[in-house]
Motif scaffolding. Structure first.
Motif, mmCIF file in Angstrom:
data_model
loop_
_atom_site.group_PDB
_atom_site.id
_atom_site.type_symbol
_atom_site.label_atom_id
_atom_site.label_comp_id
_atom_site.label_asym_id
_atom_site.label_seq_id
_atom_site.Cartn_x
_atom_site.Cartn_y
_atom_site.Cartn_z
ATOM 1 N N ARG A 76 0.876 -1.172 -0.015
ATOM 2 C CA ARG A 76 -0.077 0.020 0.018
ATOM 3 C C ARG A 76 0.747 1.259 -0.003
ATOM 4 O O ARG A 76 0.615 2.332 -0.538
ATOM 5 C CB ARG A 76 -0.945 0.104 1.228
ATOM 6 C CG ARG A 76 -1.919 -1.110 1.472
ATOM 7 C CD ARG A 76 -2.944 -0.774 0.093
ATOM 8 N NE ARG A 76 -4.074 -2.045 0.299
ATOM 9 C CZ ARG A 76 -5.170 -1.765 -0.661
ATOM 10 N NH1 ARG A 76 -5.362 -0.920 -1.317
ATOM 11 N NH2 ARG A 76 -6.067 -2.627 -0.365
ATOM 12 N N PHE A 77 1.941 1.290 0.867
ATOM 13 C CA PHE A 77 2.748 2.318 0.981
ATOM 14 C C PHE A 77 3.532 2.564 -0.485
ATOM 15 O O PHE A 77 3.549 3.589 -0.793
ATOM 16 C CB PHE A 77 3.656 2.147 1.886
ATOM 17 C CG PHE A 77 4.932 3.106 1.905
ATOM 18 C CD1 PHE A 77 4.852 4.428 2.533
ATOM 19 C CD2 PHE A 77 6.270 2.808 1.662
ATOM 20 C CE1 PHE A 77 5.606 5.500 2.637
ATOM 21 C CE2 PHE A 77 7.193 3.810 1.640
ATOM 22 C CZ PHE A 77 7.007 5.105 2.171
ATOM 23 N N ASP A 78 3.885 1.623 -0.985
ATOM 24 C CA ASP A 78 4.652 1.867 -2.374
ATOM 25 C C ASP A 78 3.698 2.297 -3.456
ATOM 26 O O ASP A 78 3.823 3.190 -4.179
ATOM 27 C CB ASP A 78 5.352 0.475 -2.819
ATOM 28 C CG ASP A 78 6.341 -0.109 -2.143
ATOM 29 O OD1 ASP A 78 7.235 0.864 -1.123
ATOM 30 O OD2 ASP A 78 6.756 -1.220 -2.179
ATOM 31 N N ASN A 79 2.346 1.828 -3.472
ATOM 32 C CA ASN A 79 1.671 2.271 -4.074
ATOM 33 C C ASN A 79 1.064 4.096 -4.062
ATOM 34 O O ASN A 79 1.204 4.852 -5.006
ATOM 35 C CB ASN A 79 0.242 1.531 -4.099
ATOM 36 C CG ASN A 79 -0.738 2.213 -5.178
ATOM 37 O OD1 ASN A 79 -0.401 2.684 -6.132
ATOM 38 N ND2 ASN A 79 -2.090 2.020 -4.846
ATOM 39 N N LEU A 80 1.101 4.303 -2.653
ATOM 40 C CA LEU A 80 0.780 5.780 -2.413
ATOM 41 C C LEU A 80 2.159 6.459 -2.725
ATOM 42 O O LEU A 80 1.976 7.805 -3.256
ATOM 43 C CB LEU A 80 0.424 5.818 -0.987
ATOM 44 C CG LEU A 80 -0.998 5.521 -0.510
ATOM 45 C CD1 LEU A 80 -1.069 5.480 0.785
ATOM 46 C CD2 LEU A 80 -1.952 6.221 -1.372
ATOM 47 N N PHE A 81 3.250 6.027 -2.300
ATOM 48 C CA PHE A 81 4.452 6.900 -2.622
ATOM 49 C C PHE A 81 4.736 7.083 -4.165
ATOM 50 O O PHE A 81 5.220 8.096 -4.404
ATOM 51 C CB PHE A 81 5.747 6.127 -2.205
ATOM 52 C CG PHE A 81 6.924 6.994 -2.130
ATOM 53 C CD1 PHE A 81 7.419 7.797 -1.117
ATOM 54 C CD2 PHE A 81 7.829 6.774 -3.135
ATOM 55 C CE1 PHE A 81 8.437 8.608 -1.202
ATOM 56 C CE2 PHE A 81 8.997 7.443 -3.212
ATOM 57 C CZ PHE A 81 9.463 8.359 -2.471
#
Length: 206
Positions: A74-79
């Motif tokens: 999720r974090f990689d997608n948002l970043f």
């Protein structure tokens, strides 16, 4: 991560925007790992307080790792979206903006031929500077050699003064006469030394 070099932005900020985003990404990722590790420690501590609990620490670790992978995805997608926003809008210098250090180039543009001539002139000046630097080093070495030669000459003149003084003590009014006198005495001493060595050898043989 963006492959655009963004050299103009790097010139303005003093760092590449991609490097800035990479550091932000690593900082957030490290913080995520630290939070998950802290959560796991709390869960293990709570597990010790529950008597006859069927959940093992290995199961908690597997669940933690699974949740960490979910959060990281999720974090990689948002970043990725945040990086796109920063690199395209926030850290991007518009094409109509000119940096102060480039204003002179805008006011006095030069052709490719003029640029090549300037480049060649710079190279010639660099070579000239290197040659002058080598010459300076050679002159410094020569100066040191002259200092040594001057000191040696000073000692030689002092020795001649002493020889002249000895000659006057022996009654020689001229320096040349004094020098001849010293040479003759030196030869006499050498002859005496040779005779002593010969007599010593004869005594040893007998």
């Amino acid at each position: 991560m963006s492959v655009d070099p963004m050299t103009y932005e790097a010139q303005f900020f003093g760092f590449t925007p991609q490097t800035c985003m990479l550091r932000i990404y690593i900082a957030f990722q490290d913080y995520l790992f630290e939070v998950m590790q802290a959560v796991e420690q709390v869960m293990l501590k709570k597990l010790d307080d529950i008597p006859d609990c069927a959940i093992t620490p290995v199961q908690i670790r597997k669940c933690t790792e699974k949740f960490l992978c979910f959060m990281k995805g999720r974090f990689d997608n948002l970043f990725s979206k945040m990086e796109q926003l920063f690199l395209q809008l926030i850290l991007r210098i518009p094409p109509n903006i000119l940096l102060p250090e480039n204003e002179s180039q805008e006011m006095h543009p030069c052709s490719e031929e003029e640029f090549q001539l300037l480049q060649k002139e710079i190279e010639q000046l660099q070579e000239k500077y290197k040659a002058e630097l080598c010459t300076k080093q050679a002159l410094l070495v020569e100066l040191e050699e002259q200092k040594v030669a001057k000191a040696t000459l000073k000692k030689t003149l002092a020795m001649f003064d002493e020889l002249e003084s000895v000659g006057r003590d022996q009654g020689a009014s001229d320096f040349r006469e004094s020098l001849v006198f010293l040479v003759q005495n030196s030869r006499k001493l050498q002859d005496i030394k040779d005779n002593v060595e010969k007599e010593s050898k004869k005594l040893k043989i007998s």
